[in-house]
Motif scaffolding. Sequence first.
Motif, PDB file in Angstrom:
ATOM      1  N   PRO B   2     -19.466  -7.811  -9.625  1.00  0.00           N
ATOM      2  CA  PRO B   2     -18.923  -9.068  -9.099  1.00  0.00           C
ATOM      3  C   PRO B   2     -17.693  -8.785  -8.250  1.00  0.00           C
ATOM      4  CG  PRO B   2     -18.434  -8.826 -11.429  1.00  0.00           C
ATOM      5  CD  PRO B   2     -19.212  -7.630 -11.024  1.00  0.00           C
ATOM      6  N   SER B   3     -17.465  -9.629  -7.301  1.00  0.00           N
ATOM      7  CA  SER B   3     -16.270  -9.416  -6.481  1.00  0.00           C
ATOM      8  C   SER B   3     -15.691 -10.765  -6.094  1.00  0.00           C
ATOM      9  CB  SER B   3     -16.644  -8.635  -5.222  1.00  0.00           C
ATOM     10  OG  SER B   3     -17.529  -9.414  -4.468  1.00  0.00           O
ATOM     11  N   PHE B   4     -14.534 -10.717  -5.542  1.00  0.00           N
ATOM     12  CA  PHE B   4     -13.918 -11.966  -5.097  1.00  0.00           C
ATOM     13  C   PHE B   4     -14.608 -12.472  -3.855  1.00  0.00           C
ATOM     14  CE2 PHE B   4     -10.209  -9.738  -7.053  1.00  0.00           C
ATOM     15  CZ  PHE B   4     -10.286 -10.457  -8.224  1.00  0.00           C
ATOM     16  N   HIS B   5     -14.534 -13.724  -3.628  1.00  0.00           N
ATOM     17  CA  HIS B   5     -15.122 -14.296  -2.424  1.00  0.00           C
ATOM     18  C   HIS B   5     -14.017 -14.899  -1.605  1.00  0.00           C
ATOM     19  CE1 HIS B   5     -18.876 -13.711  -4.491  1.00  0.00           C
ATOM     20  NE2 HIS B   5     -18.391 -14.373  -5.521  1.00  0.00           N
ATOM     21  N   LYS B   8     -14.480 -18.212   0.263  1.00  0.00           N
ATOM     22  CA  LYS B   8     -14.771 -19.452  -0.450  1.00  0.00           C
ATOM     23  C   LYS B   8     -13.538 -20.343  -0.517  1.00  0.00           C
ATOM     24  CE  LYS B   8     -17.575 -20.680  -4.374  1.00  0.00           C
ATOM     25  NZ  LYS B   8     -18.294 -20.161  -5.525  1.00  0.00           N
ATOM     26  N   THR B   9     -13.786 -21.613  -0.488  1.00  0.00           N
ATOM     27  CA  THR B   9     -12.674 -22.553  -0.566  1.00  0.00           C
ATOM     28  C   THR B   9     -11.982 -22.421  -1.913  1.00  0.00           C
ATOM     29  OG1 THR B   9     -13.916 -24.064   0.765  1.00  0.00           O
ATOM     30  CG2 THR B   9     -12.009 -24.937  -0.377  1.00  0.00           C
ATOM     31  N   PHE B  10     -10.721 -22.255  -1.861  1.00  0.00           N
ATOM     32  CA  PHE B  10      -9.976 -22.108  -3.101  1.00  0.00           C
ATOM     33  C   PHE B  10      -8.880 -23.152  -3.114  1.00  0.00           C
ATOM     34  CE2 PHE B  10      -6.839 -19.962  -5.827  1.00  0.00           C
ATOM     35  CZ  PHE B  10      -7.612 -19.961  -6.971  1.00  0.00           C
ATOM     36  N   MET B  12      -5.888 -25.169  -4.247  1.00  0.00           N
ATOM     37  CA  MET B  12      -4.717 -25.055  -5.099  1.00  0.00           C
ATOM     38  C   MET B  12      -4.214 -26.467  -5.291  1.00  0.00           C
ATOM     39  SD  MET B  12      -4.234 -22.188  -6.193  1.00  0.00           S
ATOM     40  CE  MET B  12      -3.085 -21.635  -7.412  1.00  0.00           C
ATOM     41  N   LEU B 484       1.618 -19.503 -20.655  1.00  0.00           N
ATOM     42  CA  LEU B 484       0.659 -20.575 -20.394  1.00  0.00           C
ATOM     43  C   LEU B 484       1.159 -21.901 -20.961  1.00  0.00           C
ATOM     44  CD1 LEU B 484      -2.593 -18.572 -21.133  1.00  0.00           C
ATOM     45  CD2 LEU B 484      -1.681 -19.207 -18.903  1.00  0.00           C
TER      46      LEU B 484
ATOM     47  N   ARG C 119     -11.361 -26.768 -12.452  1.00  0.00           N
ATOM     48  CA  ARG C 119     -10.414 -25.702 -12.150  1.00  0.00           C
ATOM     49  C   ARG C 119     -10.915 -24.364 -12.704  1.00  0.00           C
ATOM     50  NH1 ARG C 119      -6.836 -23.613  -8.969  1.00  0.00           N
ATOM     51  NH2 ARG C 119      -5.085 -22.581  -9.977  1.00  0.00           N
ATOM     52  N   GLU C 122     -13.745 -23.080 -10.634  1.00  0.00           N
ATOM     53  CA  GLU C 122     -13.200 -22.586  -9.384  1.00  0.00           C
ATOM     54  C   GLU C 122     -12.666 -21.158  -9.542  1.00  0.00           C
ATOM     55  OE1 GLU C 122     -10.378 -25.013  -6.277  1.00  0.00           O
ATOM     56  OE2 GLU C 122      -9.795 -24.891  -8.374  1.00  0.00           O
ATOM     57  N   LEU C 123     -11.858 -20.978 -10.610  1.00  0.00           N
ATOM     58  CA  LEU C 123     -11.256 -19.666 -10.827  1.00  0.00           C
ATOM     59  C   LEU C 123     -12.290 -18.616 -11.178  1.00  0.00           C
ATOM     60  CD1 LEU C 123      -8.080 -20.864 -12.587  1.00  0.00           C
ATOM     61  CD2 LEU C 123      -8.098 -19.164 -10.762  1.00  0.00           C
ATOM     62  N   ALA C 125     -15.289 -18.579 -10.275  1.00  0.00           N
ATOM     63  CA  ALA C 125     -15.997 -18.238  -9.044  1.00  0.00           C
ATOM     64  C   ALA C 125     -15.182 -17.236  -8.236  1.00  0.00           C
ATOM     65  CB  ALA C 125     -16.251 -19.505  -8.233  1.00  0.00           C
ATOM     66  N   VAL C 126     -13.883 -17.477  -8.180  1.00  0.00           N
ATOM     67  CA  VAL C 126     -13.031 -16.587  -7.401  1.00  0.00           C
ATOM     68  C   VAL C 126     -13.051 -15.165  -7.948  1.00  0.00           C
ATOM     69  CG1 VAL C 126     -10.644 -16.070  -6.844  1.00  0.00           C
ATOM     70  CG2 VAL C 126     -11.528 -18.371  -6.511  1.00  0.00           C
ATOM     71  N   VAL C 127     -13.036 -15.038  -9.277  1.00  0.00           N
ATOM     72  CA  VAL C 127     -13.049 -13.682  -9.835  1.00  0.00           C
ATOM     73  C   VAL C 127     -14.471 -13.202 -10.109  1.00  0.00           C
ATOM     74  CG1 VAL C 127     -10.748 -13.863 -10.848  1.00  0.00           C
ATOM     75  CG2 VAL C 127     -12.748 -14.497 -12.208  1.00  0.00           C
ATOM     76  N   GLY C 128     -15.453 -13.993  -9.715  1.00  0.00           N
ATOM     77  CA  GLY C 128     -16.835 -13.537  -9.812  1.00  0.00           C
ATOM     78  C   GLY C 128     -17.400 -13.456 -11.208  1.00  0.00           C
ATOM     79  N   LEU C 154      -3.615 -17.138 -13.588  1.00  0.00           N
ATOM     80  CA  LEU C 154      -3.482 -17.889 -12.333  1.00  0.00           C
ATOM     81  C   LEU C 154      -3.832 -19.362 -12.477  1.00  0.00           C
ATOM     82  CD1 LEU C 154      -4.960 -15.262  -9.883  1.00  0.00           C
ATOM     83  CD2 LEU C 154      -2.587 -16.053  -9.992  1.00  0.00           C
TER      84      LEU C 154
END
Lengths: 337, 586, 356
Positions: B2-5, B8-10, B12, B484, C119, C122-123, C125-128, C154
């Motif tokens: 897996p990798s970052f995309h 892709k819309t991220f 915030m 957190l 959320r 989304e995250l 997906a970003v880190v796969g 994050l």
Amino acid sequence: MKHLKKALALAALMAAVNANAQTELTVYTAVEAEDLKKYAARFNEDHPDIKINWVRDSTGVITARLLAEKENPQADVVWGLAGTSLLLLKNEGMLTPYAPEGLEKLSPKFRDRDETPSWVGMDAWMAAVCVNTIEAEKNNLPMPTSWQDLTNPVYRGHVVMPNPNSSGTGFLDVSAWLQLMGEDKGWEFMDGLHQNISRYTHSGSKPCKMAASGETSIGVSFAFRGARLKEKGAPLELVFPEEGLGWEVEATAIVDGTDKLEAAQTLVDWSITRQAMEMYNEGYAIVAMPGVAQPVEHFPANAEALIIDNDFGWAASNREAILTEWARRYDGKSEAK
Amino acid sequence: MPSFHPGKTFMMDSSVPLTSPSRRAGALSELRQRVTGRWLFALLLVLGCAVLSLLVLAPLYTLLSKSVENKAGDFVGLDNFAHYLSSGGIESAFFNSLWVAGLSTLVVVGLAFMAAWALTRTRLPMTGWIRGVLVLPILAPSLLPAISLVYLFGNQGVLKSWLFGAEIYGPIGIIMGSCFWTFPHALMILLTAMDNADGRHYEAATALKASPWRTFWTVTVPGARYGLVSAAFVVFTLVITDFGVPKVIGGQFDVLATDIYKQVIGQQKFEMGAVVSVLLLLPAMLAFLADRYVQRKQSASFTARSVPYRPRRDHRRDVIGAVMLAPTILFILAIIGMAVYASFVTFWPYNLELSLNNYQFGRMDGGGWGAYTNSLQMALGTMVIGTLLVFFNAWLMERTPQPRLLTGVFQFLSLLPLAVPGLVLGLSYIFFFNHPDNPINGIYGTLFILILCTVSHFYAVSHLTAVTALKQLDQEFEAVGESLKASRWRVLFTVTLPLCLPAILDVALYLFVNAMTTVSAVVFLYGHDSQLASVAVLNMDEAGDIAPAAAMAILITTTCAAAKLIQGGLRFWVDRSTRAWRQGTE
Amino acid sequence: MIQHTQGSRLEVRGVNKFFGEFCALKDINLTIEPGELVCFLGPSGCGKTTLLRIIAGLEQQSCGTLRQGDVDISQKPPRDRDFGIVFQSYALFPNMTVTDNVAYGLRSIGMPKARVRDRVDELLAVVGLEDHARKYPAQLSGGQQQRVALARALAPSPGLLLLDEPLSALDAKVRHHLRSEIRSLQKQLGVTTIMVTHDQEEALAMADRVVVMNNGVIEQVGTPLDIYQQPASAFVASFIGAMNFFDSAPVNGQRVRLGNRELDLVRPLPATPDGIRLAIRPEDVHLLPQGDGEWEGQVQAMDYLGAFIRTHVRLHGVELDLVVDVDPRSARQLELRVGGAVCLNLPSDALHCFAA
């Protein structure tokens, strides 16, 4: 719904009446647990308004507890504890002197000598030798009849007795021998006995129990325990040595500082009634009120004649010295036999 | 992979509150923050220390201070000690205590190590059942082995000839009895130490062509050494402070613990009892310090990268394991079996007819079924209150920021009860909690004080178990939680507690079974309506009703075994429902 | 459309940390700009982790102040600061699924359920890790766990991301891969990031700026290029990359003596009463055919390291051992072999000098 309310109201009322009517006494005792229900029930026949809450343990534990609670006593009455223990409590100022009704009917041996006695007697438990007939036969042991017999080398390794440093019964025996035979002869006797002792126990009833289960042939113990074990089927013969027997008074006293003095006095009054004496007599051959005692099974008929003229004052004041001497002679080194 | 995309819309989300910096940042809120941040936990641990001081230290002081007072309560310095030491026979009690405790320790640790080895390094079948049998002794009241030992090895004993003419009454009996009841303690510590073996060490040994024997001495033993030291410390302390076994089966063989009994129960000399108690604390303290010293050098040998060791199939080794386990299992089963038999016999040894009469506790003295229900209530209370107290305090100590000094004090207070004989603790409780000036003297004579006393009595081992479990968790959980915005409390409830559930169940069971079987301390504290089953066992035996005593002892043992089964069931359920996340971590 | 977060600016002023007598951090001053990735680099025990923990509020500094954005956070407990953190151990909550781990911080701040779900998706997906959402950490590989930890840190959109040796528990290949992923993610989000590492290669490859620390002090702050090419101290020079050192004596402000020769320097000499140390990187030494160079020597050993050959040369006359990196082609041309003679130059613009 209405019925329920009525019932509830009634229950509440009765609870209130009960609460008012019943005084609860906390009574410390060393009397055998199996007898406690009987004692309370008989007392309640005459005084249903006083409820007895028993706290029972062995003499040593109860005495230690009473002394430890000195600052804030929990017991209202002590009913059924050794005279020596009560003497200790009296010396600590923990007992309220009280002359119960009918005090004059008690034998003078069975009450505190003060004019208003701090404790009054119930009965006497006396020393006895428990002999296991089966084991004695197996080991070819003759039936002893006197203390002196027990020093006979045939009994070597077959006798068990309580350690006077741990057990009131043990001290009772030792002090009786010293009083019977005089100091020198007494220690001489014990030297001889020591040769035959296989072990000293921490509890006074244990030697008899060991005899009952064949762990030893002869146990120096006390009569009550022997009689009870015999009833349960133990092959025991109780021997009451002819020289005389050590004994100890079991007695009743009011603990100083009780806020239920009236009820406590009622209990002490009752504890020396004829009824009470007859009740004690069911388990003990000697009771505090002369002329009451009937012969008890397994006890000698002439029990009263057998017991020595025990000087409790002497025993109490010499206790420390006797125990130290005893420990010096027999403690510790005995296992190196 | 897996990798970052990056394309892709991220999103915030700017409306997410980043922090909640107080806009009204006054001195007051600053103070509040600091208090809730660090001071709160320190304060809570100070409170924990206070509770333990109240439950252990203060009562002990009231009794032990009598060692430097005369009967009238005047200060007399070390006179009592001088008197005691000069009264003869004392050296023998002291050295008897030392060698009996020492020998028992050697035997128990040896047997427990063999058993732990067989359970963790071989592939014997039915290890679940074997483990069950091996912990049986902890479920039984202390009088049970005493009765059994007499029936087995006494003058009428079925195995009397095995002693070659020696007597069970004396050191032999004390050692056998002590070994019986302390064995599970040692086994549990050693199993914990040996369960987590690193398989790579064994692979390395194999690769270096080490013989099994050499592997044993160079890998297995060193891996378990901290467990061995701990087990030795616990067993030594337990044996040296116990007076139950020596009193019942020790004959006139003098040890320090029975000497306390003689002084206090036999002669009502509290001050001399206190003297002996102080002397008894010395060897226990030394053992404690030695253990702490060794444990300080311990570092985690089982790291996240370790590979759990799985024994290979090896019939020869399995046979050796079985041979090592057999004597211990037989001994335990013989003792329990004999007690079961004893509970049915009409009058040992002269009327061996079997009957159920001895189980009719309603007719027996000593409280009967009432005592049993009292015991159950007391044990449940001890379990609930004790587990909460132990775990919460251990959590404060391990998982919240604390000054070092405070944790040191707390650790000492937690472990102190281990070195205190039950008899001493019980008497101390009278002096302290029954004092008219003590504002909470109202609890004296109630079930509650029995619960408190029992919690204190068994605090140390529970504490160690909880601390061990908490130490195994990642040290950064709380830090992550803070980052957190989760309070330590939330981390406690959502992470720490779920992860420690098995250990919590262990502590709960430990407290329950000990509360069911304990005698030495509570014998001074029960009231007219809080008579206990374990004390009833003692009283029935005292009255010569050995069979009913055995019957009640068996009932207690059965109850504890049932509790153990329930706990086992719960643990199984916990394990199953958490298998997914434990996979690969255990 | 990618919406960048506003990374915070962080100011560390005069921070000291004592553990009893021991001074773990000494007078630390540092400013980190919004959106920067800064690496704290140094040997173990240099204080880098302590500094990170002070920034997080997990340790309390003995004195000094910290400002994040406009807020003085010196005395704030960690919970009231604004950061996400990833530890070497990841400290994932093993009893929670990947989803619950990532959602943990969002639930802390009471975000509505639906938004938490979005959320987290989304995250992930970003880190796969979309396909692993319902798994527990123990069921994931080390690299995957690392990504979960990153996503969790994050999730609440912190202004500051703290990474404590985040890659050191992974094997080399995964580590290299994640390095670039973290870097690109960080750039994409614009979150100010501090990473603690003892791996210089990692620091040089990822950081905008590197903070080299030793014995509780900052030795140098600079871009990876600065740090490498212009090390501010002998420590930095030796810690970052390979470096040859020689003792030497100054002749005047621009000249030093080495053996029986004098060398001209481009950079000014440090003012020091004692001797100075010359240094040169192995790749900056010029090897020349025999007879061409200023220095003569003999090849002692040659290590083939793939892209280049690390050659150990002993210089005649000064009895100095020197490490020289040569590319294989030049080595062939020069006919380098162990025991063979070689000539070399020490270019003066490549010479560094430090106080001894």
